[in-house]
Each structure stands twice: as structure tokens, then as C-alpha cells.
Design an enzyme around this catalytic site. Structure first.
Site, PDB file in Angstrom:
ATOM      1  N   CYS A   2       0.834  -1.196   0.000  1.00 51.79           N
ATOM      2  CA  CYS A   2       0.000   0.000   0.000  1.00 51.79           C
ATOM      3  C   CYS A   2       0.867   1.243   0.000  1.00 51.79           C
ATOM      4  CB  CYS A   2      -0.958   0.035   1.181  1.00 51.79           C
ATOM      5  SG  CYS A   2      -2.116  -1.332   1.268  1.00 51.79           S
ATOM      6  N   ARG A  27       5.886  -0.919  -4.380  1.00 50.72           N
ATOM      7  CA  ARG A  27       5.563  -1.449  -3.055  1.00 50.72           C
ATOM      8  C   ARG A  27       4.582  -2.615  -3.125  1.00 50.72           C
ATOM      9  NH1 ARG A  27       6.707   2.326   1.240  1.00 50.72           N
ATOM     10  NH2 ARG A  27       4.999   1.504   2.469  1.00 50.72           N
ATOM     11  N   TRP A  74      -3.079  -2.778  -1.457  1.00 53.23           N
ATOM     12  CA  TRP A  74      -2.771  -4.217  -1.483  1.00 53.23           C
ATOM     13  C   TRP A  74      -3.808  -4.879  -0.590  1.00 53.23           C
ATOM     14  CZ3 TRP A  74      -0.925  -8.185   1.797  1.00 53.23           C
ATOM     15  CH2 TRP A  74      -0.279  -9.252   1.164  1.00 53.23           C
ATOM     16  N   ASN A  98      -3.114   3.081   5.199  1.00 53.63           N
ATOM     17  CA  ASN A  98      -2.241   1.912   5.200  1.00 53.63           C
ATOM     18  C   ASN A  98      -2.331   1.259   6.573  1.00 53.63           C
ATOM     19  OD1 ASN A  98      -1.407   2.631   2.660  1.00 53.63           O
ATOM     20  ND2 ASN A  98       0.674   3.211   3.254  1.00 53.63           N
ATOM     21  N   GLY A  99      -2.288  -0.073   6.613  1.00 52.56           N
ATOM     22  CA  GLY A  99      -2.296  -0.766   7.890  1.00 52.56           C
ATOM     23  C   GLY A  99      -3.544  -1.611   8.067  1.00 52.56           C
ATOM     24  N   GLU A 490      18.224 -18.221  -0.182  1.00 54.09           N
ATOM     25  CA  GLU A 490      17.944 -16.956  -0.866  1.00 54.09           C
ATOM     26  C   GLU A 490      17.709 -17.185  -2.354  1.00 54.09           C
ATOM     27  OE1 GLU A 490      17.638 -12.771  -1.697  1.00 54.09           O
ATOM     28  OE2 GLU A 490      17.129 -14.107  -0.036  1.00 54.09           O
ATOM     29  N   LYS A 494      14.274 -16.221  -4.346  1.00 55.78           N
ATOM     30  CA  LYS A 494      14.233 -15.340  -5.511  1.00 55.78           C
ATOM     31  C   LYS A 494      13.517 -16.018  -6.678  1.00 55.78           C
ATOM     32  CE  LYS A 494      15.963 -11.734  -3.902  1.00 55.78           C
ATOM     33  NZ  LYS A 494      15.192 -12.080  -2.700  1.00 55.78           N
ATOM     34  N   GLU A 497       9.764 -16.158  -5.995  1.00 56.01           N
ATOM     35  CA  GLU A 497       9.158 -14.825  -5.934  1.00 56.01           C
ATOM     36  C   GLU A 497       8.796 -14.296  -7.306  1.00 56.01           C
ATOM     37  OE1 GLU A 497      10.660 -11.958  -2.400  1.00 56.01           O
ATOM     38  OE2 GLU A 497      12.246 -12.685  -3.689  1.00 56.01           O
ATOM     39  N   HIS A 513      17.951 -37.523   3.836  1.00 58.32           N
ATOM     40  CA  HIS A 513      16.958 -37.575   4.903  1.00 58.32           C
ATOM     41  C   HIS A 513      15.569 -37.156   4.421  1.00 58.32           C
ATOM     42  CE1 HIS A 513      19.950 -38.492   7.937  1.00 58.32           C
ATOM     43  NE2 HIS A 513      20.710 -37.535   7.425  1.00 58.32           N
ATOM     44  N   LYS A 612       6.558  -4.734  -1.472  1.00 60.66           N
ATOM     45  CA  LYS A 612       7.942  -4.404  -1.126  1.00 60.66           C
ATOM     46  C   LYS A 612       8.102  -4.158   0.368  1.00 60.66           C
ATOM     47  CE  LYS A 612      12.226  -3.341  -2.003  1.00 60.66           C
ATOM     48  NZ  LYS A 612      13.160  -4.419  -2.387  1.00 60.66           N
TER      49      LYS A 612
END
Length: 617
Positions: A2, A27, A74, A98-99, A490, A494, A497, A513, A612
């Protein structure tokens, strides 16, 4: 996650709002809208999808005004619909938010009993109706602090439970905007005869670089002539003015196809800038972390790192460094888990929080929780000066990555690693575990690090050809050992994502395992295999994969001694750079994810469902 922008001026602010929303697209969002006060009324334009669609609608309707607010949403409460998009309006009061408001259901029930009708499924509409409710009961508009629109907002926020950044306008007060902040970032931009509000300085940098960062519980009133800020007790206060160093150039693509590609290639410069103070001093000085860092860091007998997502993986690398170099015990925990468990506190441990934005809600709340347990030795590693987490920390190390626009973090991650390595070395020095010769060796390695990263970037054409093999796949497995296992994590993150390929990472020794059951010719296996003391172990794990028909894609070093063969593809990064190897080996996995996403045609900079800056739970 947002975005908010608002403006009050003697010029048409609609272009300012739309430009600001475009700069906030990184964002993450699924709808956009603006509301302006003009000709005695509030006009609103909202659309699901991209800002460009809302912009076209606003232009088609000829919307112009000197006061307005805008938002990229968002979805949290309610689906992706125009009715749920911001701004929300109640009888001439418009606001963006926002929130998340945790007690919105109780407030909704109360307002329905008062006769208010709801058009959306959002928690935000509750706030709009509450403000209108108190305006009806309140004093004359604009007659001073605690009265009119400002007074109504100040009454409402006392009743809200949760996190919020709010910007509010009303048709009855066309000469002012009021705002509030609790738990979500919000700043005020100062101009000449005009003023602005935004959740991110990038939204207003084209109009002003002079900013005020609102603190927890603040409300503020903006007119064309000035800004007044009030604390949580509604007392007028002064907040320091800052000159933002965000450049317009950092917000433009330049010759690159995507911001992610640009930011991957900016890493030599970002790392060099982050290293500047260390290289200039030719030493690991406690002053890197704050004026009383020497005293604090000498006293600690352990380190606990709290972070989320990519920052958590940076912390996971740091655990190896801190324990190996300084000899201090180190634990790493996901912030959203730590904040909800009964932790056993050791006040002599250093609490390290890591956040690119400095506003990650779970990390901020984890820091608050740690402090409530008696931890007063706190340090943040952050990329945004004056953001919430650094302000709440005793010590701070600012990375100098510059603005990062792509949702998938790249240069923020590698500069976080630089800061964490500096912390490990500084702790070792203060605790008698780093002599002058070792310090000089580490600094020399850091001095050459930007060049090693650039050499890794030069492998892009080879990595791009590999990515074509990944594009049709649905799954991938990443393997690493020791300090390189978090780099495998990481790399998997990526890939998932931005390409939407399901990817997992495992310590290579864990193959037998369980994960080995998944290996077949349809699942590419990426291996981080630098020439370190675990290389022979990794080679054995690779043989296990080949024996099951798996295809290997291996990132290794120039001085590693094994060749390509059928089903084993090898790309060699520069010679092994020792303890800093995880930073260099991050570059290939970033490039692999980027080019796999290109091949699949996904939206690289704005992957679906992600944001973001994660400022809600």
C-alpha cells in the site's frame, strides 16, 4: 505494501498525486485511486489494476484540484474490487489508509447502529464513518487544534486498535489536510506555498526533498502555508526537518529492462559505498555503529538476530560469521515467530534487527517485545535513514544501497551482509579475537569485494542460457552447505518470488533424509559449491543427485577442480574469496531467478501477491 500520497498547493495537484502513485507502484498493489476537494465537493476516481488505468479515467473526467489524496491498495480486508479500493468516503470526508484496524468489526457494528451504511468490506471505511460521526458532534471547522477535522481525527485514533497511516480531507475544509501515524510509515514533505504527505519519500521527491518523519502516535495538519504536528497527547510539537538523499536517477530505469536487473548491476557501487567508512578508517571501528557502540559491544556475551524474509537469510549467514570470527554465540529467529512466543531473555545479548525499509511491522514489533523483556543493547541494520526501527534502536548501521524499487531484494541483501560482516569483525576485535594481521586481511578482502562482485555479474550471458532450461519447469531444488546454505535459501526464494517456480532449499547433507525422494530428471538441482573446506562433501551430495537422474546446475569457483559432464552444468565465479564468498555467490542466484522470470514472461518488478514494504501482519 500500500502507498499514500497527498498534496495541498496553489496548483493542480492531480499530476502530483498520479506521479507519486506511479513511484509507489514498486511497493505492491492491486488497485489505485485518488480523491480531491474541488468546487465544494469531493471527487473520487478508483480502478482495480494499474495506476495507468486510474490515470486514464481521471484524465477522461477532467479532474483538477488544489487538494487531494491518493492510494495504491494491497488487499487485506475484502477482495480486489473497485468498491474496496481507496479512497473511502463518508458524507464528504475522504481518506486513505495503510495498515490494519484490529477492532474494525466492533466499530462497524456500532456505526451501523448509528445509521451508517457500508459500501465495502474494508476496515478503512469504518474510519471514514467515525470521522464523520465526530465531525457532526464537534466544533466549528478549522478553529484550532483539537477542533474540526483535526479534532475529529484525534478523537478517532484513540479508538483504533492496530496499525495505521491516515490522510484525510473534507469538502467542508478545502484548505487543509489532516494525517495520523501509528505503526505504519508516514512523512510530510515541505514546499514553498505547498505541502505534501507520503508513505515513502520517493512519492514526493520530484516536488521536495525537505521532509519531516512523523513519530508513533503523531497527528498533523497541513495547509498551503505550513504544517503543525501534534504528539499522542495532542500537544503541538516540533519534529526535525531532514533533507532526503533519494535521487530521481535512482527511481528511473535508465538502460535496464527492469528495476531488478538495474539493482543487481548496482551492487558493486552499493557495496563500495557501504564499505566506504571501513576502508577510509582502514579498521573496524565501533563508531561505525554509533557513538557509544564501543561500550555496548564490549559488554555483550551473545547476539540474537531478528528479521523476516531475505533479511532473515542475511542474518543466517551472519550467524556463521559471528560465531566463527568473534567466538560469541549467535541465534537467528524469524521476527514474526519471536514476537509471539515466551522468549527467555539474556540482557547481555545484543539484539540485532535487520530491515531494508526500517518499517517492517513484524520486525518492529519483535524489537519492541525484546525491549519489554529487558534488552537494552539493540542494533539495527537498515537502508532507510530515520525510519522507525533505527529510531527505536540504540545502535545503527546504515547500508548505502540507495533506493531499491524491485520487490525482490537484491542490493539490500548484499549490503546487509557487508554490515553484518563488519559487526562480526568489530565484535571479534573488541573481544580479543581479531589481531592486527587478521584485521588487515579482512579489510583487504573487503577492498576487493566490489571487483569480485563485478566479475560475477559478467557471467550474466551464461546464466541467462541456463535460465531457458528452468523456464518450463515447475519445481527446483537448491543445495548448499555451511555458510552457503543461506545463499541456497535466498536463491530458492528469488526464483519462487518472480518466476513462480516452486523452489526449495536444503542443506546438501540433508538430501538423504527426505528430499532425495523428489529428485528426477524433471527437477533441476542448483548447487552452491565454492572451493571451501566442504567442497568434497558437496561433491558427494551431487553424486547422489546424478545417481537418481537429477540434472545439476553448479555455481563454483575458478580454482575448484571438477569439470562439466553429462547432466552436470558448471559456471565458475571468480577465485574463491574466502569468508566473503557468500556475498559473491549471491549474484549468480539473483541472475538465474531474473532470467528465468524473463523467459516465463512474469512481471519481474511487481510479482503477484507480494509487496515491497510489509507494514501489516
Amino acid at each position: 505494501m500500500c502507498g499514500i500520497v497527498g498534496a495541498i498547493a496553489d496548483r493542480d495537484v492531480v499530476p502530483v498525486l498520479i506521479d507519486g502513485l506511479k513511484r509507489l507502484e514498486y511497493r505492491g498493489y492491486d488497485s489505485a485511486g485518488i480523491a480531491v476537494v474541488a468546487d465544494g465537493d469531493v471527487r473520487r476516481v478508483r480502478r482495480t489494476g494499474r495506476v495507468a488505468e486510474m490515470e486514464a479515467a481521471a484524465q477522461g473526467e477532467g479532474v483538477q484540484a488544489r487538494l487531494g489524496i491518493g492510494h495504491t491498495r494491497w488487499a487485506t480486508h475484502g477482495g480486489v474490487t473497485e468498491a474496496n479500493a481507496h479512497p473511502h468516503i463518508s458524507h464528504g470526508v475522504a481518506l486513505v489508509h495503510n495498515g490494519i484496524i484490529e477492532n474494525h468489526e466492533q466499530q462497524r457494528e456500532r456505526l451501523q447502529q448509528l445509521g451508517y451504511q457500508f459500501e465495502s468490506q474494508t476496515d478503512t471505511e469504518v474510519i471514514a464513518h467515525l470521522i464523520h460521526h465526530y465531525l457532526k458532534q464537534g466544533d466549528d471547522p478549522g478553529s484550532g487544534p483539537g477542533r474540526g477535522l483535526l479534532g475529529a481525527l484525534q478523537r478517532v485514533v484513540k479508538e483504533l486498535h492496530g496499525a495505521y497511516a491516515l490522510a484525510v480531507v473534507s469538502r467542508k475544509e478545502p484548505g487543509r489536510m489532516v494525517v495520523a501515524r501509528m505503526g505504519c510509515p508516514l512523512l510530510v514533505g515541505l514546499g514553498e506555498g505547498e505541502n505534501f504527505v507520503a508513505s515513502d519519500v520517493s512519492a514526493i521527491v520530484q516536488s521536495t526533498r525537505r521532509v519531516i518523519f512523523l513519530e508513533e502516535g503523531d497527528t498533523a495538519e497541513l495547509t498551503r502555508d505550513g504544517v503543525r504536528v501534534f504528539d499522542a497527547d495532542n500537544a503541538e510539537v516540533r519534529r526535525d526537518e531532514h533533507l532526503s538523499d533519494v535521487s530521481l536517477a535512482s527511481l528511473e530505469l535508465g538502460p535496464y529492462r527492469h528495476f531488478m536487473q538495474k539493482e543487481i548491476h548496482e551492487q558493486p557501487r552499493a557495496i563500495g559505498d557501504t564499505l566506504e567508512a571501513i576502508i577510509d578508517a582502514n579498521a573496524f571501528e565501533p563508531a561505525l555503529f554509533g557513538k557509544d557502540a564501543g561500550e555496548v559491544l564490549r559488554e555483550v556475551d551473545g547476539v540474537q538476530i531478528l528479521a523476516c524474509g531475505t533479511s532473515f537469510y542475511a542474518g543466517s549467514v551472519a550467524r556463521y560469521w559471528i560465531e566463527a570470527i568473534s567466538g560469541l554465540p549467535c541465534s537467528v529467529e524469524i521476527a514474526s515467530e519471536y514476537r509471539y512466543r515466551k522468549a527467555v531473555a539474556n540482557p547481555n545479548h545484543l539484539i540485532v534487527t535487520i530491515s531494508q525499509s526500517g518499517e517492517t511491522l513484524d520486525t518492529m514489533e519483535a524489537l519492541k517485545y525484546a525491549k519489554s523483556l529487558g534488552h537494552d543493547k539493540t542494533l539495527s541494520i537498515c537502508n532507510v535513514p530515520e525510519s522507525a526501527i533505527p529510531r527505536a534502536s540504540r545502535l545503527v548501521f546504515y547500508t548505502r544501497a540507495g533506493a531499491e524499487i524491485g520487490v525482490a531484494s537484491t542490493k539490500a541483501f548484499t549490503t546487509q551482509l557487508v554490515g553484518l560482516f563488519a559487526l562480526a569483525a568489530t565484535l571479534a576485535k573488541l573481544h580479543g579475537r581479531l589481531d592486527a594481521e587478521q584485521e588487515a586481511e579482512h579489510i583487504e578482502a573487503l577492498r576487493h569485494l566490489p571487483g569480485s562482485v563485478q566479475h560475477a555479474l559478467n557471467l550474466e550471458p551464461q546464466i541467462a542460457s541456463w535460465a531457458e532450461s528452468f523456464a518450463p519447469k515447475q519445481n527446483a531444488l537448491f543445495l548448499g552447505r555451511g555458510v552457503h546454505y543461506p545463499i541456497a535459501l535466498e536463491g530458492a526464494l528469488k526464483l519462487k518470488e518472480i518466476s513462480y517456480i516452486h523452489a526449495e532449499a536444503y542443506p546438501a547433507g540433508e538430501l538423504k533424509h527426505g528430499p532425495l525422494a523428489l529428485v528426477d530428471a524433471a527437477m533441476p538441482v542448483v548447487v552452491i559449491a565454492p572451493n571451501d573446506n566442504l567442497l568434497e562433501k558437496v561433491k558427494s551430495n551431487m553424486q547422489e543427485v546424478r545417481a537418481r537422474g537429477g540434472e545439476l546446475f553448479v555455481f563454483t569457483d575458478q580454482d575448484s577442480h571438477f569439470a562439466e559432464s553429462e547432466g552436470v552444468h558448471v559456471i565458475r565465479t571468480p577465485r574463491h574469496v574466502g569468508v566473503l564468498s557468500p556475498i559473491v555467490h549471491t549474484i549468480p542466484v539473483q541472475l538465474l531467478a531474473y532470467h528465468a522470470a524473463l523467459s516465463r514472461g512474469t512481471d519481474v518488478d511487481k510479482p503477484r501477491n507480494l509487496a515491497k514494504a510489509v507494514t501489516v501482519e
